[in-house]
Design a protein around this motif. Structure first.
Motif, PDB file in Angstrom:
ATOM      1  N   GLU A  16       1.522   7.452   4.581  1.00 54.56           N
ATOM      2  CA  GLU A  16       1.296   8.995   5.204  1.00 54.56           C
ATOM      3  C   GLU A  16      -0.398   9.427   4.946  1.00 54.56           C
ATOM      4  OE1 GLU A  16       4.133  11.888   4.503  1.00 54.56           O
ATOM      5  OE2 GLU A  16       3.657  12.057   2.310  1.00 54.56           O
ATOM      6  N   GLY A  17      -1.119   8.963   3.637  1.00 58.56           N
ATOM      7  CA  GLY A  17      -2.113   9.315   3.379  1.00 58.56           C
ATOM      8  C   GLY A  17      -3.415   8.793   3.955  1.00 58.56           C
ATOM      9  N   ALA A  18      -3.044   7.664   4.692  1.00 62.27           N
ATOM     10  CA  ALA A  18      -4.015   7.169   5.510  1.00 62.27           C
ATOM     11  C   ALA A  18      -4.637   7.605   6.493  1.00 62.27           C
ATOM     12  CB  ALA A  18      -3.507   5.808   6.288  1.00 62.27           C
ATOM     13  N   ASP A  19      -5.785   7.483   7.252  1.00 65.54           N
ATOM     14  CA  ASP A  19      -6.565   8.156   8.125  1.00 65.54           C
ATOM     15  C   ASP A  19      -6.116   7.626   9.694  1.00 65.54           C
ATOM     16  OD1 ASP A  19      -8.175   9.948   9.471  1.00 65.54           O
ATOM     17  OD2 ASP A  19     -10.197   8.722   9.033  1.00 65.54           O
ATOM     18  N   TYR A  20      -5.188   8.167  10.147  1.00 72.91           N
ATOM     19  CA  TYR A  20      -4.519   7.868  11.395  1.00 72.91           C
ATOM     20  C   TYR A  20      -5.450   8.211  12.510  1.00 72.91           C
ATOM     21  CZ  TYR A  20      -0.566   6.162   8.961  1.00 72.91           C
ATOM     22  OH  TYR A  20       0.343   5.389   8.259  1.00 72.91           O
ATOM     23  N   PRO A  21      -5.598   7.548  13.734  1.00 68.48           N
ATOM     24  CA  PRO A  21      -4.953   6.375  13.933  1.00 68.48           C
ATOM     25  C   PRO A  21      -5.512   5.151  13.072  1.00 68.48           C
ATOM     26  CG  PRO A  21      -6.473   6.772  15.816  1.00 68.48           C
ATOM     27  CD  PRO A  21      -6.308   7.892  14.917  1.00 68.48           C
ATOM     28  N   MET A  26      -5.656  -3.056   6.736  1.00 71.41           N
ATOM     29  CA  MET A  26      -6.770  -2.774   5.561  1.00 71.41           C
ATOM     30  C   MET A  26      -7.115  -1.226   5.885  1.00 71.41           C
ATOM     31  SD  MET A  26      -7.081  -5.291   4.167  1.00 71.41           S
ATOM     32  CE  MET A  26      -8.457  -4.716   2.836  1.00 71.41           C
ATOM     33  N   ASP A  27      -6.545  -0.541   6.695  1.00 65.63           N
ATOM     34  CA  ASP A  27      -6.914   1.022   6.788  1.00 65.63           C
ATOM     35  C   ASP A  27      -5.985   1.577   5.887  1.00 65.63           C
ATOM     36  OD1 ASP A  27      -8.619   0.622   8.600  1.00 65.63           O
ATOM     37  OD2 ASP A  27      -7.679   0.871  10.389  1.00 65.63           O
ATOM     38  N   LEU A  28      -4.745   1.111   5.481  1.00 63.96           N
ATOM     39  CA  LEU A  28      -3.668   1.513   4.843  1.00 63.96           C
ATOM     40  C   LEU A  28      -4.033   1.391   3.217  1.00 63.96           C
ATOM     41  CD1 LEU A  28      -0.915   0.014   6.770  1.00 63.96           C
ATOM     42  CD2 LEU A  28      -1.375   2.586   6.741  1.00 63.96           C
ATOM     43  N   VAL A  29      -4.862   0.480   2.900  1.00 63.01           N
ATOM     44  CA  VAL A  29      -5.016   0.213   1.524  1.00 63.01           C
ATOM     45  C   VAL A  29      -5.370   1.230   0.582  1.00 63.01           C
ATOM     46  CG1 VAL A  29      -6.130  -1.210  -0.271  1.00 63.01           C
ATOM     47  CG2 VAL A  29      -5.228  -2.342   1.850  1.00 63.01           C
ATOM     48  N   PRO A  30      -6.441   2.035   1.031  1.00 68.12           N
ATOM     49  CA  PRO A  30      -6.890   3.535   0.365  1.00 68.12           C
ATOM     50  C   PRO A  30      -5.811   4.339   0.106  1.00 68.12           C
ATOM     51  CG  PRO A  30      -8.499   2.782   2.234  1.00 68.12           C
ATOM     52  CD  PRO A  30      -7.036   1.835   2.290  1.00 68.12           C
ATOM     53  N   ALA A  31      -4.863   4.430   0.951  1.00 68.01           N
ATOM     54  CA  ALA A  31      -3.764   5.576   1.012  1.00 68.01           C
ATOM     55  C   ALA A  31      -2.799   5.039   0.128  1.00 68.01           C
ATOM     56  CB  ALA A  31      -3.017   5.599   2.309  1.00 68.01           C
ATOM     57  N   LEU A  32      -2.428   3.801  -0.496  1.00 70.75           N
ATOM     58  CA  LEU A  32      -1.570   3.180  -1.395  1.00 70.75           C
ATOM     59  C   LEU A  32      -1.775   3.858  -2.645  1.00 70.75           C
ATOM     60  CD1 LEU A  32      -1.119  -0.313   0.267  1.00 70.75           C
ATOM     61  CD2 LEU A  32       0.498   1.773   0.444  1.00 70.75           C
ATOM     62  N   PRO A  33      -0.555   4.249  -3.278  1.00 72.56           N
ATOM     63  CA  PRO A  33      -0.769   4.924  -4.826  1.00 72.56           C
ATOM     64  C   PRO A  33      -1.357   3.787  -5.785  1.00 72.56           C
ATOM     65  CG  PRO A  33       1.605   4.971  -3.999  1.00 72.56           C
ATOM     66  CD  PRO A  33       0.700   4.597  -2.775  1.00 72.56           C
ATOM     67  N   ASN A  34      -0.807   2.581  -5.493  1.00 69.11           N
ATOM     68  CA  ASN A  34      -1.207   1.512  -6.311  1.00 69.11           C
ATOM     69  C   ASN A  34      -1.941   0.122  -5.712  1.00 69.11           C
ATOM     70  OD1 ASN A  34       0.057   2.565  -8.775  1.00 69.11           O
ATOM     71  ND2 ASN A  34       2.018   2.086  -8.220  1.00 69.11           N
ATOM     72  N   GLY A  35      -2.512   0.889  -4.619  1.00 68.75           N
ATOM     73  CA  GLY A  35      -3.227  -0.335  -4.131  1.00 68.75           C
ATOM     74  C   GLY A  35      -2.088  -1.238  -3.247  1.00 68.75           C
ATOM     75  N   PRO A  36      -2.756  -2.604  -3.120  1.00 70.22           N
ATOM     76  CA  PRO A  36      -1.609  -3.551  -2.575  1.00 70.22           C
ATOM     77  C   PRO A  36      -0.618  -4.129  -3.445  1.00 70.22           C
ATOM     78  CG  PRO A  36      -4.045  -4.302  -2.527  1.00 70.22           C
ATOM     79  CD  PRO A  36      -4.076  -2.926  -3.149  1.00 70.22           C
ATOM     80  N   SER A  37      -0.748  -3.420  -4.932  1.00 67.74           N
ATOM     81  CA  SER A  37       0.432  -3.712  -5.493  1.00 67.74           C
ATOM     82  C   SER A  37       1.634  -2.819  -5.304  1.00 67.74           C
ATOM     83  CB  SER A  37      -0.209  -3.636  -6.988  1.00 67.74           C
ATOM     84  OG  SER A  37      -1.163  -4.605  -7.014  1.00 67.74           O
ATOM     85  N   THR A  38       1.546  -1.522  -4.679  1.00 66.29           N
ATOM     86  CA  THR A  38       2.202  -0.855  -4.377  1.00 66.29           C
ATOM     87  C   THR A  38       3.703  -1.485  -3.981  1.00 66.29           C
ATOM     88  OG1 THR A  38       0.767   0.911  -3.728  1.00 66.29           O
ATOM     89  CG2 THR A  38       3.041   1.195  -3.102  1.00 66.29           C
ATOM     90  N   THR A  39       4.767  -1.213  -4.727  1.00 64.24           N
ATOM     91  CA  THR A  39       6.103  -1.822  -4.542  1.00 64.24           C
ATOM     92  C   THR A  39       7.058  -0.941  -3.969  1.00 64.24           C
ATOM     93  OG1 THR A  39       5.528  -3.051  -6.613  1.00 64.24           O
ATOM     94  CG2 THR A  39       7.849  -3.088  -5.630  1.00 64.24           C
ATOM     95  N   PHE A  40       7.831  -1.630  -2.778  1.00 59.49           N
ATOM     96  CA  PHE A  40       9.025  -0.923  -2.199  1.00 59.49           C
ATOM     97  C   PHE A  40      10.206  -1.756  -2.359  1.00 59.49           C
ATOM     98  CE2 PHE A  40       5.052  -0.982   0.507  1.00 59.49           C
ATOM     99  CZ  PHE A  40       4.710   0.503   0.680  1.00 59.49           C
ATOM    100  N   PHE A  61      -1.146  -2.731  16.534  1.00 56.12           N
ATOM    101  CA  PHE A  61      -2.327  -1.774  16.439  1.00 56.12           C
ATOM    102  C   PHE A  61      -2.920  -1.304  17.633  1.00 56.12           C
ATOM    103  CE2 PHE A  61      -1.686  -3.951  12.392  1.00 56.12           C
ATOM    104  CZ  PHE A  61      -1.720  -2.749  11.322  1.00 56.12           C
ATOM    105  N   PRO A  62      -3.464   0.011  17.680  1.00 55.61           N
ATOM    106  CA  PRO A  62      -3.477   0.886  16.472  1.00 55.61           C
ATOM    107  C   PRO A  62      -2.067   1.644  16.603  1.00 55.61           C
ATOM    108  CG  PRO A  62      -4.496   1.793  18.361  1.00 55.61           C
ATOM    109  CD  PRO A  62      -3.977   0.304  18.839  1.00 55.61           C
ATOM    110  N   TYR A  63      -1.936   2.269  15.279  1.00 55.69           N
ATOM    111  CA  TYR A  63      -0.664   3.116  15.273  1.00 55.69           C
ATOM    112  C   TYR A  63      -1.136   4.740  14.941  1.00 55.69           C
ATOM    113  CZ  TYR A  63       2.146  -1.049  14.445  1.00 55.69           C
ATOM    114  OH  TYR A  63       2.895  -2.096  14.584  1.00 55.69           O
ATOM    115  N   GLU A  64      -0.437   5.495  15.616  1.00 49.25           N
ATOM    116  CA  GLU A  64      -0.899   6.799  15.598  1.00 49.25           C
ATOM    117  C   GLU A  64      -0.073   7.738  14.274  1.00 49.25           C
ATOM    118  OE1 GLU A  64      -3.320   8.113  17.818  1.00 49.25           O
ATOM    119  OE2 GLU A  64      -3.276   6.114  18.633  1.00 49.25           O
ATOM    120  N   PHE A  69       4.295   3.327  12.533  1.00 51.02           N
ATOM    121  CA  PHE A  69       4.170   2.121  11.756  1.00 51.02           C
ATOM    122  C   PHE A  69       5.241   1.762  11.082  1.00 51.02           C
ATOM    123  CE2 PHE A  69       2.535   0.047   7.859  1.00 51.02           C
ATOM    124  CZ  PHE A  69       1.760  -1.224   8.482  1.00 51.02           C
ATOM    125  N   VAL A  70       5.840   2.541  10.152  1.00 58.88           N
ATOM    126  CA  VAL A  70       6.956   2.175   9.421  1.00 58.88           C
ATOM    127  C   VAL A  70       8.292   1.763  10.298  1.00 58.88           C
ATOM    128  CG1 VAL A  70       8.524   3.089   7.803  1.00 58.88           C
ATOM    129  CG2 VAL A  70       6.355   3.668   7.521  1.00 58.88           C
TER     130      VAL A  70
END
Length: 83
Positions: A16-21, A26-40, A61-64, A69-70
């Motif tokens: 949710e912290g990504a800049d939508y749309p 790659m637009d999501l990576v800066p929003a992830l708490p642990n970058g690409p290593s963020t685990t679900f 894409f694009p997602y609004e 997206f989820v």
């Protein structure tokens, strides 16, 4: 067995912290708490954001919003019998 609602909540929180749309994963990576290593994780399901990206077909894409997206991510994981 994974709980879809739990995964959905984790993913929305992470994305949710990504800049939508957003126009690419790659637009999501800066929003992830642990970058690409963020685990679900839920039940016996565990996947990092990087692993998740390799499982997805590229998305629509694009997602609004993070929810749209989820929704696609969860749908694709179901189709691939990952969850």
């Amino acid at each position: 067995m994974a709980d879809e609602d739990e995964l959905r909540e984790q993913m929305i929180d992470a994305f949710e912290g990504a800049d939508y749309p957003i126009s690419s994963p790659m637009d999501l990576v800066p929003a992830l708490p642990n970058g690409p290593s963020t685990t679900f994780e839920s039940g016996d399901f565990s996947m990092t954001a990087m692993e998740l990206n390799t499982k997805l077909s590229g998305g629509d894409f694009p997602y609004e919003s993070p929810e749209s997206f989820v929704d696609d991510v969860i749908e694709q994981l179901n189709e691939q019998d990952e969850i």
